[in-house]
Design an enzyme around this catalytic site. Structure first.
Site, PDB file in Angstrom:
ATOM      1  N   THR A 116      38.149  40.811  51.015  1.00 57.73           N
ATOM      2  CA  THR A 116      37.101  40.091  51.754  1.00 57.73           C
ATOM      3  C   THR A 116      37.761  39.397  52.941  1.00 57.73           C
ATOM      4  O   THR A 116      38.564  38.470  52.752  1.00 57.73           O
ATOM      5  CB  THR A 116      36.417  39.049  50.846  1.00 57.73           C
ATOM      6  OG1 THR A 116      35.943  39.707  49.676  1.00 57.73           O
ATOM      7  CG2 THR A 116      35.247  38.389  51.570  1.00 57.73           C
ATOM      8  N   LYS A 191      28.936  41.120  52.497  1.00 59.10           N
ATOM      9  CA  LYS A 191      29.786  40.493  51.477  1.00 59.10           C
ATOM     10  C   LYS A 191      29.800  38.961  51.638  1.00 59.10           C
ATOM     11  O   LYS A 191      29.797  38.214  50.662  1.00 59.10           O
ATOM     12  CB  LYS A 191      31.204  41.074  51.557  1.00 59.10           C
ATOM     13  CG  LYS A 191      32.252  40.354  50.742  1.00 59.10           C
ATOM     14  CD  LYS A 191      32.115  40.517  49.238  1.00 59.10           C
ATOM     15  CE  LYS A 191      33.158  39.676  48.513  1.00 59.10           C
ATOM     16  NZ  LYS A 191      33.152  39.825  47.088  1.00 59.10           N
ATOM     17  N   LYS A 259      38.766  30.878  50.651  1.00 58.68           N
ATOM     18  CA  LYS A 259      38.940  31.782  51.798  1.00 58.68           C
ATOM     19  C   LYS A 259      37.577  32.317  52.258  1.00 58.68           C
ATOM     20  O   LYS A 259      37.257  32.296  53.446  1.00 58.68           O
ATOM     21  CB  LYS A 259      39.860  32.946  51.387  1.00 58.68           C
ATOM     22  CG  LYS A 259      39.716  34.212  52.246  1.00 58.68           C
ATOM     23  CD  LYS A 259      40.658  35.313  51.797  1.00 58.68           C
ATOM     24  CE  LYS A 259      40.330  35.981  50.485  1.00 58.68           C
ATOM     25  NZ  LYS A 259      39.098  36.759  50.450  1.00 58.68           N
TER      26      LYS A 259
HETATM   27  P1  NAP Z   1      45.132  38.887  43.683  1.00 58.79           P
HETATM   28  O1  NAP Z   1      45.105  39.108  42.220  1.00 58.79           O
HETATM   29  O2  NAP Z   1      45.644  37.625  44.229  1.00 58.79           O
HETATM   30  O3  NAP Z   1      45.936  40.128  44.323  1.00 58.79           O
HETATM   31  C1  NAP Z   1      46.254  40.172  45.680  1.00 58.79           C
HETATM   32  C2  NAP Z   1      47.112  41.385  45.945  1.00 58.79           C
HETATM   33  O4  NAP Z   1      47.366  41.472  47.353  1.00 58.79           O
HETATM   34  C3  NAP Z   1      48.480  41.354  45.257  1.00 58.79           C
HETATM   35  O5  NAP Z   1      48.827  42.653  44.889  1.00 58.79           O
HETATM   36  C4  NAP Z   1      49.392  40.835  46.375  1.00 58.79           C
HETATM   37  O6  NAP Z   1      50.726  41.259  46.229  1.00 58.79           O
HETATM   38  C5  NAP Z   1      48.773  41.549  47.566  1.00 58.79           C
HETATM   39  N1  NAP Z   1      49.094  40.902  48.841  1.00 58.79           N
HETATM   40  C6  NAP Z   1      48.623  39.714  49.298  1.00 58.79           C
HETATM   41  N2  NAP Z   1      49.116  39.463  50.524  1.00 58.79           N
HETATM   42  C7  NAP Z   1      49.893  40.520  50.842  1.00 58.79           C
HETATM   43  C8  NAP Z   1      50.675  40.839  51.985  1.00 58.79           C
HETATM   44  N3  NAP Z   1      50.737  40.035  53.049  1.00 58.79           N
HETATM   45  N4  NAP Z   1      51.354  42.005  51.970  1.00 58.79           N
HETATM   46  C9  NAP Z   1      51.297  42.837  50.905  1.00 58.79           C
HETATM   47  N5  NAP Z   1      50.581  42.585  49.806  1.00 58.79           N
HETATM   48  C10 NAP Z   1      49.891  41.433  49.766  1.00 58.79           C
HETATM   49  O7  NAP Z   1      43.675  39.022  44.319  1.00 58.79           O
HETATM   50  P2  NAP Z   1      42.383  39.828  43.788  1.00 58.79           P
HETATM   51  O8  NAP Z   1      41.580  38.947  42.909  1.00 58.79           O
HETATM   52  O9  NAP Z   1      42.795  41.171  43.349  1.00 58.79           O
HETATM   53  O10 NAP Z   1      41.570  39.915  45.174  1.00 58.79           O
HETATM   54  C11 NAP Z   1      42.018  40.751  46.231  1.00 58.79           C
HETATM   55  C12 NAP Z   1      40.958  40.747  47.340  1.00 58.79           C
HETATM   56  O11 NAP Z   1      39.689  41.163  46.797  1.00 58.79           O
HETATM   57  C13 NAP Z   1      40.707  39.364  47.962  1.00 58.79           C
HETATM   58  O12 NAP Z   1      40.422  39.507  49.326  1.00 58.79           O
HETATM   59  C14 NAP Z   1      39.494  38.866  47.203  1.00 58.79           C
HETATM   60  O13 NAP Z   1      38.749  37.920  47.941  1.00 58.79           O
HETATM   61  C15 NAP Z   1      38.717  40.153  47.001  1.00 58.79           C
HETATM   62  N6  NAP Z   1      37.809  40.157  45.840  1.00 58.79           N
HETATM   63  C16 NAP Z   1      38.208  39.679  44.625  1.00 58.79           C
HETATM   64  C17 NAP Z   1      37.319  39.696  43.561  1.00 58.79           C
HETATM   65  C18 NAP Z   1      37.703  39.177  42.179  1.00 58.79           C
HETATM   66  O14 NAP Z   1      36.788  39.017  41.337  1.00 58.79           O
HETATM   67  N7  NAP Z   1      38.968  38.913  41.897  1.00 58.79           N
HETATM   68  C19 NAP Z   1      36.039  40.219  43.710  1.00 58.79           C
HETATM   69  C20 NAP Z   1      35.672  40.713  44.953  1.00 58.79           C
HETATM   70  C21 NAP Z   1      36.557  40.673  46.004  1.00 58.79           C
HETATM   71  P3  NAP Z   1      51.826  40.344  45.491  1.00 58.79           P
HETATM   72  O15 NAP Z   1      51.765  40.725  44.039  1.00 58.79           O
HETATM   73  O16 NAP Z   1      53.084  40.707  46.151  1.00 58.79           O
HETATM   74  O17 NAP Z   1      51.437  38.902  45.734  1.00 58.79           O
END
Ligand code: NAP
Length: 313
Positions: A116, A191, A259
């Site tokens: 997002t 979104k 965010k």
């Molecule tokens: P998360 O568990 O924090 O995972 C984030 C991932 O992104 C990790 O693999 C992290 O790698 C990687 N990452 C972050 N910054 C990076 C960078 N600069 N370079 C390379 N890799 C990077 O987050 P999530 O819950 O999966 O959410 C991910 C996205 O989906 C977000 O934008 C969130 O808003 C969106 N989203 C989440 C949900 C939900 O329910 N969780 C639902 C809809 C949308 P590392 O392991 O190295 O930190």
């Protein structure tokens, strides 16, 4: 229609969906679940995670996918590249930064970002990648960690029709409701509307629990009985039981909600007055996200959004 494309590709042999290499960059909470489901569906998934050794790597390998140590290794030869990262700068770094996807993907590759990041950033990235003959789709998702695990996500797509059609059979392995909303940025715009619903709704769930406590109503009844009524919601059904159990582990981390609410106002050019309910939700989420976490076992917005309930204790 997409099923037909799927079948045609299967028959075409060289273009078979199963033969198409899919790079998945970012094996966090959402990325892990989506990459695993793609691999379980028999697709050729090559994952990469910035920090090696995270659970997402092990899960993808167990599901039959591959994991590369470098971004370049995962992207080389991929027809479709998926990203699920964090904020705008993370997506820009991975897609447009030195050694990133724009330098390593073959011309014509379809790149779909599930993060997002809001419409302004998505359009900027679309234009930068277009200059390199790469097709960018903004494809944010909703349905939470539960939807990601069950392959029932809603995927809101912005971008051109042709790359959307190419990615659609793959989206269908991880999502249930998939909609091309319009040109680049339109998936992200929808979104952000969704994030208002999620944020404001979460507050109503927490306040209902608080009132229940004050009035001596069993918390479990709030979930069991009210989920089926007019006040029911995804949050009440899926996060309500976690509140009852005081389970504040993230499905959707507070830092991501903060965010997203920031993105809502950034994309409105800071016009916060027009969304007073969302502004209030942002203030409450900030309060909980920035607290030291002693009450809930997390800090820096690492807890799930259901930790909002702690603000009422
Ligand atoms: P998360 O568990 O924090 O995972 C984030 C991932 O992104 C990790 O693999 C992290 O790698 C990687 N990452 C972050 N910054 C990076 C960078 N600069 N370079 C390379 N890799 C990077 O987050 P999530 O819950 O999966 O959410 C991910 C996205 O989906 C977000 O934008 C969130 O808003 C969106 N989203 C989440 C949900 C939900 O329910 N969780 C639902 C809809 C949308 P590392 O392991 O190295 O930190």
């Amino acid at each position: 229609m997409s099923k037909a494309i799927d079948e045609t590709e299967k028959e075409a042999g060289s273009n078979r969906l199963e033969d198409m290499q899919i790079a998945y960059l970012g094996l966090g909470l959402m990325g892990e679940a989506m990459a695993v489901n793609l691999a379980k569906a028999g697709l050729n998934v090559v994952g990469w995670n910035r920090t090696p050794g995270k659970p997402g790597e092990t899960a993808l390998l167990s599901a039959g996918g591959k994991v590369e140590k470098t971004l370049k290794g995962a992207v080389s030869g991929a027809a479709v590249v998926f990203t699920c990262l964090g904020d705008i700068e993370d997506v820009e770094q991975v897609l447009l930064g030195p050694g990133g996807v724009s330098e390593t993907a073959s011309p014509g590759t379809v790149i779909a970002d599930f993060s997002t990041i809001g419409p302004e950033a998505a359009i900027r990235i679309f234009n930068s990648l277009k200059d390199k003959n790469l097709h960018f789709l903004d494809a944010p998702v909703t349905g939470g960690d539960v939807g990601a695990r069950n392959a029932t996500l809603t995927i809101m797509v912005g971008g051109d029709e042709e790359p959307f059609q190419k990615a659609l059979p793959v989206f269908e392995k991880i999502g249930k409701t998939i909609k091309r909303c319009g040109p680049s940025g339109s998936g992200q715009a929808l979104k952000l509307c969704n994030q208002i619903l999620c944020a404001v709704n979460m507050i109503s769930v927490c306040e209902a629990f608080h009132l229940a406590k004050q009035l001596g109503v069993d918390e479990k009844l709030v979930v069991e009985v009210l989920s089926a009524g007019a006040g029911g919601s995804w949050a009440l059904t899926n996060l309500g039981p976690r509140i009852v159990k005081s389970d504040f582990a993230p499905g959707f981390a507070l830092k991501h909600m903060l965010k997203d609410l920031r993105l809502v106002f950034e994309n409105l050019d800071g016009e916060s007055d027009v969304l007073p309910g969302t502004k209030l939700a942002q203030a409450l989420f900030k309060q909980v996200g920035e607290s030291d976490g002693n009450a809930g076992g997390g800090a820096d917005g690492a807890r799930g959004t259901q930790a909002m309930s702690l603000a009422y204790k």
